[in-house]
Design a protein around this motif. Structure first.
Motif, PDB file in Angstrom:
ATOM      1  N   ASP A  75     -19.792  24.032 -11.392  1.00 40.10           N
ATOM      2  CA  ASP A  75     -18.842  23.116 -10.667  1.00 40.10           C
ATOM      3  C   ASP A  75     -17.727  24.256 -10.033  1.00 40.10           C
ATOM      4  O   ASP A  75     -17.936  25.347 -10.246  1.00 40.10           O
ATOM      5  N   ASN A 116     -24.642  19.545 -16.922  1.00 47.26           N
ATOM      6  CA  ASN A 116     -25.393  19.243 -15.901  1.00 47.26           C
ATOM      7  C   ASN A 116     -26.566  20.040 -15.684  1.00 47.26           C
ATOM      8  O   ASN A 116     -26.540  21.088 -15.058  1.00 47.26           O
ATOM      9  N   SER A 144     -27.001  15.045 -18.495  1.00 46.14           N
ATOM     10  CA  SER A 144     -25.935  14.794 -17.228  1.00 46.14           C
ATOM     11  C   SER A 144     -24.971  14.389 -17.712  1.00 46.14           C
ATOM     12  O   SER A 144     -24.798  13.837 -18.941  1.00 46.14           O
ATOM     13  N   ASP A 145     -23.829  14.859 -16.929  1.00 48.20           N
ATOM     14  CA  ASP A 145     -22.597  14.379 -17.460  1.00 48.20           C
ATOM     15  C   ASP A 145     -21.642  14.085 -16.337  1.00 48.20           C
ATOM     16  O   ASP A 145     -22.279  13.972 -15.246  1.00 48.20           O
ATOM     17  N   THR A 146     -20.257  14.258 -16.186  1.00 46.88           N
ATOM     18  CA  THR A 146     -19.462  14.018 -14.941  1.00 46.88           C
ATOM     19  C   THR A 146     -20.160  14.851 -13.968  1.00 46.88           C
ATOM     20  O   THR A 146     -20.131  15.993 -14.128  1.00 46.88           O
ATOM     21  N   PRO A 147     -20.357  14.294 -12.938  1.00 44.75           N
ATOM     22  CA  PRO A 147     -21.025  14.877 -11.971  1.00 44.75           C
ATOM     23  C   PRO A 147     -19.925  16.176 -11.197  1.00 44.75           C
ATOM     24  O   PRO A 147     -18.696  15.994 -11.219  1.00 44.75           O
ATOM     25  N   VAL A 148     -20.734  17.404 -11.077  1.00 45.69           N
ATOM     26  CA  VAL A 148     -19.878  18.394 -10.442  1.00 45.69           C
ATOM     27  C   VAL A 148     -19.622  18.298  -9.043  1.00 45.69           C
ATOM     28  O   VAL A 148     -20.273  17.615  -8.309  1.00 45.69           O
ATOM     29  N   THR A 149     -18.544  19.150  -8.607  1.00 50.73           N
ATOM     30  CA  THR A 149     -18.389  19.144  -6.992  1.00 50.73           C
ATOM     31  C   THR A 149     -19.080  20.708  -7.007  1.00 50.73           C
ATOM     32  O   THR A 149     -18.546  21.577  -7.506  1.00 50.73           O
TER      33      THR A 149
END
Ligand SMILES: Cc1cc2nc3c(=O)[nH]c(=O)nc-3n(C[C@H](O)[C@H](O)[C@H](O)COP(=O)(O)O)c2cc1C
Length: 179
Positions: A75, A116, A144-149
């Protein structure tokens, strides 16, 4: 390559602003990992992914003997982790004493702060004489987890690579570990 072509090529490719990942691996109990910008999915059925590892890097030398690799997404907030894995070499320090990780299949380090990620099995290597080796892998597990930026190339202009691409060890099998 001519200077003009090299400059224009660099300008074109820089526009892609590649997302960065950390690739970790292990062989014979020796852990390794580095920041990687050269990577991508390269087959749909069967699923294959590819990472290119610099022949100068400790990670490459370990990966040549490894069965498993882990590809971790980063991220934008994880500049520090990128600096640890991209700005230092396993030839000089044990990066895994400076981050949180859990052993995965075969003991391959999975970074706790990168939820992720996927674990993959090495299926092929290509060395066509350039300064990176192409490592083709098959995913065998994924988290997978909260999507990265995504953290991108342009976010780490201040990180000086632990090894330049022209720093190849001689002999090529050398391990310069001091820890
Ligand atoms: C922005 C950036 C992108 C990089 N991309 C790659 C790459 O695609 N493949 C690679 O092998 N090394 C790449 N590197 C270099 C390694 O991450 C770096 O030299 C690292 O310190 C090597 O660690 P090691 O010797 O422990 O393997 C990159 C470094 C930076 C800063």
């Amino acid at each position: 390559m001519e200077d003009d072509l090299a400059d224009t090529f660099t300008q074109v490719v820089a526009q892609l602003d590649a997302p960065l990942v950390i690739v970790t691996t292990v062989a014979g109990g020796e852990r390794a990992g580095c920041l990687v910008g050269f990577h991508g999915q390269c087959s749909i059925e069967p699923v294959r992914y590819v990472v290119w590892l610099s022949k100068a890097n400790h990670t490459c030398r370990v990966a040549l003997h490894a069965e498993h690799l882990v590809v971790h997404l980063l991220d934008r907030s994880q500049h520090d982790l990128a600096e640890l894995f991209g700005g230092h070499s396993g030839d000089e320090l044990d990066k895994f004493q400076r981050c949180r990780w859990t052993p995965g299949p075969g003991g391959v380090p999975e970074l706790d702060d990168c939820p992720n990620r996927f674990v993959a099995r090495r299926v092929a290597l290509l060395d066509e004489g350039s300064d990176h080796v192409c490592v083709v892998v098959e995913p065998i597990a994924a988290h997978s987890d909260t999507p990265v930026t995504p953290l991108r190339l342009s976010d780490v202009g201040d990180v000086e690579p632990g090894h330049r691409n022209d720093e190849r060890p001689m002999p090529p099998t050398e391990r310069a570990t001091t820890w």
